[in-house]
Design an enzyme around this catalytic site. Structure first.
Site, short mmCIF file in Angstrom:
data_model
loop_
_atom_site.label_atom_id
_atom_site.label_comp_id
_atom_site.label_asym_id
_atom_site.label_seq_id
_atom_site.Cartn_x
_atom_site.Cartn_y
_atom_site.Cartn_z
N TYR A 1 0.83 -1.21 0.00
CA TYR A 1 0.00 0.00 0.00
C TYR A 1 0.87 1.26 0.00
O TYR A 1 0.64 2.18 -0.80
CB TYR A 1 -0.92 -0.01 1.23
N LYS B 1 1.01 4.14 -2.97
CA LYS B 1 0.66 5.54 -2.69
C LYS B 1 1.86 6.47 -2.90
O LYS B 1 1.69 7.61 -3.34
CB LYS B 1 0.09 5.67 -1.28
#
Length: 249
Positions: A154, A158
């Site tokens: 993640y 991002k």
């Protein structure tokens, strides 16, 4: 040098796309932009949720029930005669130790969080550059600015979108297109609700937020609406953190 005569949050006459719009942050963004006068195209897979959103908006929100990872989505964006705002919101997370991440999980998150976001932004840029104006807003995360255990994939995705935001902003600025990101902390949504049922996890999260609470979806939508408007006419290549002070420490 042209500039808005009276900068406001008025988005009348603007066309906006919000991906992942059926729930959570995307839903609030769609409603907020519509409340400011934009014609919003809400994109998600769940038809029932989209119908409920359209009904709540009293006709100011159009719905596209489709998967943003499908190749038809960027084409549909490019076919639009006008696009002023893209809120690149769709994404997913599967927290786990790095040694437990399967190739299937890795591919899922890279495809949705990075590849689909890039292709959506690329298609939007094509349309916006024709008109020499537009605002692309990528929903990233505070995890796009820091690292965290059990969130390696993640964080990686991002951070990638934060980089995309900066690079696109520099490239598209001469053509009147602004590109920014909004980076929230933990927000109360249907996706995070099961996480907060763990008291230890919730306490750990709160301990890292100086404002001593998680955020709500409207607070993220407020930041998005600002960046979509003429109030942010000189803001590009930036990341607006809606994180209660998490990354300030």
């Amino acid at each position: 040098m042209s500039q808005p005569n009276t900068p406001t949050l008025d988005l009348s006459g603007k066309i906006a796309i919000v991906t992942g719009a059926s729930k959570g942050i995307g839903r609030s963004c769609a409603l907020s932009l519509a409340a400011c006068g934009a014609h919003v195209i809400a994109v998600a897979r769940n038809v029932e949720d989209l119908d409920a959103l359209a009904a709540e908006s009293a006709g100011t929100i159009e719905t596209w029930a489709l998967d943003v990872t499908d190749s038809s989505f960027p084409k549909r964006i490019r076919d639009l005669p006008q696009l002023d705002i893209l809120v690149n919101n769709v994404g997913t997370n599967k927290p786990m130790p790095i040694t437990d991440v399967s190739e299937e999980t890795l591919d899922l998150m890279l495809n949705l969080n990075v590849r689909a976001a890039f292709l959506s932004a690329q298609a939007a840029a094509d349309v916006m550059q024709r008109a020499k104006r537009g605002s692309i807003i990528n929903i990233t995360s505070q995890m796009g600015h820091i690292g965290a255990a059990n969130r390696t994939v993640y964080c990686m995705t991002k951070h990638a979108i934060e980089g995309l935001t900066k690079a696109m902003a520099v490239e598209l600025a001469p053509n009147g297109v602004r590109v920014n990101s909004v980076a929230p902390t933990f927000i109360s949504t249907p996706m995070t609700a099961p996480m907060f049922e763990n008291p230890e996890f919730y306490a750990e999260v709160i301990s890292k937020i100086p404002m001593d609470r998680v955020g709500n979806t409207q607070e993220v939508a407020n930041a998005v609406t600002y960046l979509a408007s003429d109030l942010a006419s000189l803001t590009t290549g930036d990341s607006l953190k809606v994180d209660g002070g998490w990354t300030a420490q």
